[in-house]
Write a protein that holds these residues in place. Structure first.
Motif, PDB file in Angstrom:
ATOM      1  N   TRP C  15       0.849  -1.194   0.000  1.00  0.00           N
ATOM      2  CA  TRP C  15       0.000   0.000   0.000  1.00  0.00           C
ATOM      3  C   TRP C  15       0.889   1.251   0.000  1.00  0.00           C
ATOM      4  CZ3 TRP C  15      -0.484   4.144   3.326  1.00  0.00           C
ATOM      5  CH2 TRP C  15      -1.587   4.975   3.115  1.00  0.00           C
ATOM      6  N   ILE C  16       1.968   1.210   0.774  1.00  0.00           N
ATOM      7  CA  ILE C  16       2.846   2.384   0.844  1.00  0.00           C
ATOM      8  C   ILE C  16       3.451   2.692  -0.517  1.00  0.00           C
ATOM      9  CG2 ILE C  16       5.088   3.164   1.706  1.00  0.00           C
ATOM     10  CD1 ILE C  16       4.411   2.027   4.364  1.00  0.00           C
ATOM     11  N   ILE C  17       3.948   1.649  -1.199  1.00  0.00           N
ATOM     12  CA  ILE C  17       4.646   1.951  -2.450  1.00  0.00           C
ATOM     13  C   ILE C  17       3.689   2.133  -3.616  1.00  0.00           C
ATOM     14  CG2 ILE C  17       6.791   0.822  -1.772  1.00  0.00           C
ATOM     15  CD1 ILE C  17       5.961  -1.480  -3.663  1.00  0.00           C
ATOM     16  N   ASN C  18       2.443   1.714  -3.463  1.00  0.00           N
ATOM     17  CA  ASN C  18       1.556   1.747  -4.627  1.00  0.00           C
ATOM     18  C   ASN C  18       0.510   2.847  -4.555  1.00  0.00           C
ATOM     19  OD1 ASN C  18       0.722   0.702  -7.144  1.00  0.00           O
ATOM     20  ND2 ASN C  18      -1.034  -0.255  -6.136  1.00  0.00           N
ATOM     21  N   THR C  19       0.404   3.558  -3.445  1.00  0.00           N
ATOM     22  CA  THR C  19      -0.666   4.549  -3.343  1.00  0.00           C
ATOM     23  C   THR C  19      -0.202   5.889  -3.873  1.00  0.00           C
ATOM     24  OG1 THR C  19      -1.412   3.404  -1.394  1.00  0.00           O
ATOM     25  CG2 THR C  19      -2.291   5.600  -1.751  1.00  0.00           C
ATOM     26  N   PRO C  20      -0.931   6.444  -4.841  1.00  0.00           N
ATOM     27  CA  PRO C  20      -0.538   7.748  -5.350  1.00  0.00           C
ATOM     28  C   PRO C  20      -0.650   8.785  -4.245  1.00  0.00           C
ATOM     29  CG  PRO C  20      -2.398   6.862  -6.594  1.00  0.00           C
ATOM     30  CD  PRO C  20      -2.128   5.922  -5.487  1.00  0.00           C
ATOM     31  N   GLY C  21       0.364   9.630  -4.140  1.00  0.00           N
ATOM     32  CA  GLY C  21       0.340  10.673  -3.128  1.00  0.00           C
ATOM     33  C   GLY C  21       1.287  10.395  -1.982  1.00  0.00           C
TER      34      GLY C  21
END
Lengths: 531, 241, 77
Positions: C15-21
């Protein structure tokens, strides 16, 4: 009120308040080049990236090459000056300021290349607003941000005592804005003991912190390429290879910048042979490591003969990209020869007749003629008589021999002109390193696995923006050193005291273990050596 | 949740390029001038091209092998991993999608794709006036209001084959309007619908009884560049010799 | 063997590396931290001027670190 000696003031501080005609001419020329670049960039924004030479599949071109090149140059500074500070290399003192300035300005110019390359520069803030950490571009954003802020700080910290010195020693006719600027930049610097200790502590901490950040920057740039599965990029050696190349080209840029500063600002008394000689040793080391990595990279590709990789290697070694590849190799080899051979040339060279100007001229002419005749197509009957019936092989051998003799015969000149030799080598290394990045990016781009192979030729727009980038780099440099002394004044003065103290020390002779007379032996055996 | 997949039988492909044209009409692909096309800037989401070193035999008894290539819609797409802004992403049904309102035009995805199926808009798109009147008006927004699919692309963004994602939306909406469940066989991309030789098959890979699942188990089945580990969902059936 | 993506830890990391922003937040936090650290150090150096020491030096030497200054009132300057 901080004081400065008369000679230091005349060479380091006073020229900041004078600008000759040459300075304005330089600024004028640079502004014209940058204006042209700006015009071409606006044209590119209005029309689209179609005005560049990029196509499918050559989706990245000279902008990406320049991005890597300029960020590479930025390693000159901070890394070199930080390593030298940490290892307490005394000779670093006069060149740290120039090195640190290169870092800050090359980073600005390098980051600008990303703007040139984006299809939608209006959306550049999306990079942060929607930034996704999985993309190596975000890794780059993270490490370049840290590096840029860190190097600005690292550039600024040693400037504080110098601007305080300027604040206290302003000429009577200095403009009011300078007075204000120096007062603000000096941060109320008084130069008492506590302040000095705090400043030096901060600089020492920064020097240690900036080294891993600098290494991370170029490693991450290499990973932009290495994390893809494209043939020729998907390599584990890219991280260290790029870091070494970056430091290598950075030292080259530093040599050229410090030589220019030395000539233009008359710093001969500060930047001396000692700096050139010692930095030259680091330069030679980096050159050797660069050769090692280049060989390791290409040798594994050649031995593996991968179906996708090998055609790309072949295009570099004997295909369409061979001129650029061998130009890179030649530049690097000649740079190495120019750096190393004068050092190992024996002092008895005067005995040999080969070392004289007439011989140099003759071998240069022979080399030029042979190369020229090689360009003549064999079918041209009118020119056939010129080649004297020599076959291309013979011409190549003549060119090679004449070229080697030329280099050998100028070695004594290089030995006498250390600084010129360093500048020649640096220029060659900068060209070679630019070509290296070109040879990494473009051949892989134009021959991917599935798409039909294509060709990439940069257009006028791309060359204009390249020229404008270099102009901007020089522009920032020229203006900066009209505000801040090119040599860190306080560090040089500290170094002078340290040098003076060292010169007072008397180096004792070694203890003789076998004295000439037996009478002395006993007395020596009885007394213990003191160290 | 269906996993959309395409199977292309190269034995049946006659290289008529009908798929390429159908795709162009369906998805509003801009038309490149001959000069631009010569520079390698034409956009063909679905490309038909002769294989490298494809000609075999001696003149006049020569034979050329052709390849027809939409997006592979990889299960492990190299393109989405490098996108810094998630302008390209893989959705729950396995479609690799492209958001034209998010794309910053860095072209990292085009560089990372080993199949070169991604295209960049070097200039603002242009059509001749007749075609311009008959552009596909659909804009798939997938809820966020961003343009996707056949929506006319602005200059400076990347575009690619979507397996005609607008047709999936249409099929879903039709099913909803008729108050019944959506069936996977209601959704077919334009290239599959138009294929002259009936060489293309489309369907749900998760359903073991679907045509594509059965064909994918064929001995002739292979994926392009299997060695780069992308696990394509566009699967080919080999030509027999 | 498949990567254990069903582990909550790995889901969180993805989630950390894939969430935009999140990338922007990391860059912003990094920038803020560096700017704060640098400002604090600069303030620390600036405050050094308030130490009750008479002597001013245009340049240091290593001996400065072991030197005992004459501590007098700041007004004596």
């Amino acid at each position: 009120m901080l004081t400065i000696g008369k000679r230091d003031k005349e060479t380091l501080l006073d020229p900041l308040f004078r600008a000759g005609r040459g300075f304005y001419a330089l600024i004028g020329v640079l502004i014209v080049i940058m204006g042209w670049g700006l015009f071409m960039y606006i044209r590119q924004i209005v029309l689209g990236l179609g005005v560049t030479g990029m196509d499918r599949p050559a989706y990245w071109g000279i902008y990406m090459v320049n991005f890597i090149f300029f960020i590479g140059i930025s390693h000159a500074g901070t890394l070199i000056s930080a390593i030298l500070r940490v290892t307490q290399a005394e000779w670093r003192r006069p060149i740290t300021r120039i090195a640190e300035a290169i870092t800050a300005f090359a980073l600005v110019v390098g980051t600008l290349q990303i703007f040139f390359d984006l299809g939608r520069p209006d959306r550049v803030l999306y990079l942060f607003w929607y930034g996704r950490l999985q993309s190596p571009l975000l890794w780059d954003a993270v490490s370049v941000t840290a590096y840029f802020l860190g190097s600005l700080t690292y550039l600024y910290l040693p400037i504080i005592p110098d601007v305080a010195l300027l604040r206290d020693n302003l000429p009577a006719d200095a403009p009011a804005w300078r007075e204000r600027l120096y007062a603000i930049m000096a941060l109320g610097w008084r130069g008492n003991r506590t302040q000095w200790i705090r400043l030096e502590k901060t600089i020492a901490v920064m020097a240690v912190l900036i080294i891993p950040v600098a290494i991370s920057v170029h490693t991450v740039i290499s990973w932009i390429l290495a994390t893809t599965v494209q043939p020729g990029w998907h390599s584990t050696v890219f991280g260290p290879y790029f870091v070494v190349g970056a430091i290598f080209s950075g030292i080259g840029a530093l040599f050229i910048a410090m030589t220019l500063a030395r000539r233009v600002m008359h710093l001969e008394a500060y930047i001396t042979d000692r700096q050139y000689r010692n930095l030259g040793y680091i330069f030679i080391t980096m050159s050797a490591i660069w050769f090692y990595f280049t060989y390791a990279e290409y040798m594994t590709l050649a031995a593996g003969q991968g179906a996708a990789e090998f055609p790309i290697l072949a295009s570099k070694l004997w295909g369409a990209f061979s001129p650029g590849f061998w130009a890179m190799v030649l530049a690097m080899v000649v740079a190495f020869v120019v750096l190393v051979f004068p050092l190992i040339l024996p002092n008895s060279w005067r005995k040999y007749r080969i070392f004289n100007p007439r011989f140099t001229l003759a071998s240069a002419v022979a080399f030029g003629l042979a190369m020229l005749l090689l360009q003549v197509p064999e079918t041209e009957d009118a020119l056939a008589g010129l080649s004297l019936g020599l076959s291309p092989i013979a011409l190549k051998i003549i060119a090679l021999v004449a070229g080697v003799l030329f280099i050998v015969s100028i070695l004594p000149w290089l030995k006498r002109h250390l600084i010129d030799a360093m500048v020649i080598a640096s220029g060659l290394v900068l060209i070679g390193m630019w070509l290296e990045r070109w040879n990494i990016i473009v051949p892989t781009m134009v021959s991917p696995r599935l798409a039909p192979s294509s060709w990439y030729t940069p257009t006028l727009t791309e060359w204009s923006l390249f020229a404008a980038s270099i102009a901007l780099f020089i522009f920032m440099f020229a203006l900066f050193f009209k505000v801040v002394p090119a040599v860190s004044v306080w560090e040089v003065r500290e170094g002078r005291v340290i040098d003076h103290v060292h010169s007072q020390e008397i180096m004792p002779m070694p203890e003789p273990s076998l004295p000439a007379r037996g009478a002395m032996r006993r007395s020596l055996e009885e007394t213990e050596p003191t160290y | 949740m269906p996993k959309w997949s395409m199977v292309i039988d190269l034995e049946k492909c006659v290289a008529c390029q009908g798929c390429s044209i159908a795709c162009r009409m369906e998805n509003n692909t801009p038309v490149a001038t001959p000069e631009e096309a010569w520079d390698g800037r034409e956009i063909r989401w679905n490309d038909v091209f002769p294989m490298p070193r494809a000609e075999v035999g001696d003149y006049p008894n020569t034979k050329t092998h052709y390849m027809t290539r939409p997006c592979m819609h990889c299960e492990n797409p190299p393109c989405i991993k490098v996108c810094p802004v998630q302008a390209t992403f893989i959705d729950e049904e396995g479609l690799v999608r492209q958001n034209y309102d998010r794309c910053i035009g860095c072209r990292y995805c085009t560089v990372a794709c080993p199949y070169a199926v991604r295209y960049f808009n070097w200039y603002a798109p242009e059509w001749n006036p007749t075609i311009e009147q008959h552009l596909n008006p659909q804009e798939v927004s997938s809820g966020s209001g961003d343009r996707e699919g056949p929506a006319v692309r602005p200059k400076g963004v990347v575009e690619k084959c979507t397996y005609c994602i607008q047709r999936l939306d249409n099929a879903r909406q039709r099913a909803e309007a008729e108050d019944r469940d959506f069936r996977p066989d209601e959704y077919v991309p334009a290239c599959v619908e138009t294929c002259t030789g009936k060489a293309r098959f489309f369907g749900d890979m998760d359903n073991p009884d679907s045509t594509v699942s059965k064909l994918a188990k064929s001995e002739r089945a292979f994926a392009l560049l299997e060695e780069v580990g992308t696990h394509p969902k566009t699967i080919y059936l080999q030509e027999g010799e | 063997m498949n990567f254990p993506m069903d582990e909550p830890l790995f889901q969180f990391l993805y989630w950390i590396i894939n969430t935009p922003g999140v990338g922007g937040i990391v860059v912003a936090v990094e920038t803020i931290l560096i700017v704060i650290a640098v400002s604090l150090s600069l303030r620390w150096i600036k405050r050094g001027a308030d130490a009750p020491e008479r002597e001013q030096f245009a340049y240091p030497t290593p001996a400065l670190h072991h030197y005992e200054p004459k501590r007098r009132g700041f007004g004596g300057l």
